[in-house]
Structures are given as C-alpha cells and as structure tokens.
Design an enzyme around this catalytic site. Structure first.
Site, PDB file in Angstrom:
ATOM      1  N   GLY A  15       0.834  -1.187   0.030  1.00  0.00           N
ATOM      2  CA  GLY A  15      -0.147   0.176   0.036  1.00  0.00           C
ATOM      3  C   GLY A  15       0.810   1.126  -0.066  1.00  0.00           C
ATOM      4  O   GLY A  15       2.111   1.017  -0.116  1.00  0.00           O
ATOM      5  N   GLY A  20      -0.124   1.801   7.177  1.00  0.00           N
ATOM      6  CA  GLY A  20      -0.143   0.669   8.227  1.00  0.00           C
ATOM      7  C   GLY A  20       0.538  -0.379   7.859  1.00  0.00           C
ATOM      8  O   GLY A  20       0.113  -1.573   8.677  1.00  0.00           O
ATOM      9  N   ASP A  90      11.055  -5.789   5.807  1.00  0.00           N
ATOM     10  CA  ASP A  90      10.208  -4.677   6.007  1.00  0.00           C
ATOM     11  C   ASP A  90      10.894  -3.827   4.752  1.00  0.00           C
ATOM     12  O   ASP A  90      12.019  -3.938   4.292  1.00  0.00           O
ATOM     13  CB  ASP A  90      10.196  -3.853   7.194  1.00  0.00           C
ATOM     14  CG  ASP A  90       9.307  -2.815   7.189  1.00  0.00           C
ATOM     15  OD1 ASP A  90       8.284  -3.001   6.490  1.00  0.00           O
ATOM     16  OD2 ASP A  90       9.454  -1.887   7.794  1.00  0.00           O
ATOM     17  N   GLU A  91      10.283  -2.889   4.123  1.00  0.00           N
ATOM     18  CA  GLU A  91      10.707  -2.044   3.197  1.00  0.00           C
ATOM     19  C   GLU A  91      11.329  -2.782   2.067  1.00  0.00           C
ATOM     20  O   GLU A  91      12.435  -2.611   1.494  1.00  0.00           O
ATOM     21  CB  GLU A  91      11.681  -1.083   3.629  1.00  0.00           C
ATOM     22  CG  GLU A  91      11.111  -0.223   4.733  1.00  0.00           C
ATOM     23  CD  GLU A  91       9.963   0.833   4.430  1.00  0.00           C
ATOM     24  OE1 GLU A  91       9.752   0.813   3.187  1.00  0.00           O
ATOM     25  OE2 GLU A  91       9.432   1.334   5.180  1.00  0.00           O
ATOM     26  N   GLN A  93      10.627  -2.971  -1.029  1.00  0.00           N
ATOM     27  CA  GLN A  93      10.836  -2.285  -2.558  1.00  0.00           C
ATOM     28  C   GLN A  93      12.321  -1.891  -2.435  1.00  0.00           C
ATOM     29  O   GLN A  93      12.763  -1.525  -3.673  1.00  0.00           O
ATOM     30  CB  GLN A  93      10.017  -1.172  -2.447  1.00  0.00           C
ATOM     31  CG  GLN A  93      10.183  -0.074  -1.685  1.00  0.00           C
ATOM     32  CD  GLN A  93       9.632  -0.021  -0.368  1.00  0.00           C
ATOM     33  OE1 GLN A  93       8.956  -1.009   0.055  1.00  0.00           O
ATOM     34  NE2 GLN A  93       9.814   1.014   0.428  1.00  0.00           N
TER      35      GLN A  93
END
Length: 202
Positions: A15, A20, A90-91, A93
């Site tokens: 998202g 969140g 996490d992250e 990308q």
C-alpha cells in the site's frame, strides 16, 4: 473436512505510506513469536529513519530486526541460523531483484515469508520488486491510508519538496517521514511534469 497444507508460503503487505504496512507486519510477527516460532526480521540498511536495529512503524510500534545491505545478507544469516521458521522483511521495495529468487527458494524449503513495502513510488508507478512479489505470493494484503487533502481512501504517496509536489524527474529513492511525504488519493496526488498519453514512450 480437515486439510493438511504443506509449509512454506509468501505473504505480502503493501500500500502507500501511512497505510499501516509495518504496523501489520509487526502484528503478524508477534503472533508467530507468541506461538513460539523462530522469527528472523530483516530490513535494508537504507531505512534508518527511526532505528538501525529495529523495524518501527510511524505510530511507534517496533520489533528487533537485522540490518542487511542486500538479499545476500539475508541468505548469509539464514545459512548460519538453520532454526528459523519465519522470515519477515520490511521495506522490501528497496531490495535488489535477487530477493525474489531468494524468497521463492526459502518458501519452497518450507519457510513462511512475510514482506511489507510500498507498491508504488512517489510517481504512482510500480516500485522495485513489489509487482513481481504481488503476483507470485500466496497471500496479498493491500492497505489504504486517508488522503490528507480530501479524506478519501489514499492509495498514493505524495512527495513534497519545500512543501510543493515533487517533480517527475526527481530521484525515486528518498527515505523520509511525514515532513517529506503525505498519503493522497488518486485525485489529489500531484506530480509535476508527469508524462501523459500519448507522449510517454516505453
């Protein structure tokens, strides 16, 4: 009535910013930890906004993590720690393209993989490896935020430079928090000099 599922799958949480994603990733991590599963949490070294050894959400929730430069860093850690049941990233990308191959191999070996990251960059275009992960994962959760302009569901990340919308030709990667970005809906998302059909060439 009862089904036996083979272990090993990939979950993606995605998202825009402030939707969140990290909060949800941390929640799922804690569920597995409560079930006494061994969880390895990773994040890229580029993300040092709040802490270098914790995954931290914008609301302040956090959990311990391992900083790695690239996908090889994750592989090296897991090669040395064979007791891991769940891998959380996490992250996602910000990782190199080889992370997709590594995740696929880990899931095939029976590990549960949970990834969180942006689906689009500040231009509103697919970000890094996320498009591939979304299409190959077993489970995908797309979260929305609230548009800071009109209050509608937000699916875009607005980059602001000195309070003004960023230019399309600005660098893609710029790690920041509320002072650099806002959640926006499609209609309030503004990108200066963004190509329009049919002038854009692939």
């Amino acid at each position: 009535m009862y089904h036996h599922y083979r272990p090993g799958y990939v979950e993606v949480i995605t998202g825009c910013m402030f939707a969140g994603k990290t909060e949800e990733l941390i929640r799922r991590i804690k569920v597995f930890e409560y079930a006494k599963k061994n969880v390895a949490v990773f994040k890229p070294t580029i993300d040092n906004r709040y802490s270098e050894n914790q995954v931290t959400s914008h609301s302040g929730s956090s959990t311990s993590s391992i900083n790695v430069k690239d996908s090889q860093g994750i592989k090296d850690y897991l090669d040395q720690n064979k007791n891991i049941d769940v891998v959380a990233i996490d992250e996602i990308q910000f990782f190199d393209e080889d992370i997709v191959l590594l995740i696929d191999e880990l899931a095939a070996k029976g590990l549960r993989i949970m990834c969180a990251g942006l689906d689009t960059n500040f231009r509103g275009e697919p970000f890094g490896v996320m498009p591939t992960l979304v299409t190959t994962a077993e489970f995908v959760t797309k979260l929305t935020a609230v548009c800071t302009v009109c209050g509608a569901p937000a699916t875009r990340t607005q980059r602001l430079v000195n309070g003004q919308p960023a230019n399309y030709n600005d660098p893609t990667i710029l790690v920041g928090a509320s002072e650099s970005y806002e959640a926006r809906c499609r209609h309030c998302h503004i990108i200066e000099n963004k190509p329009t059909y049919p002038t854009r060439k692939d």
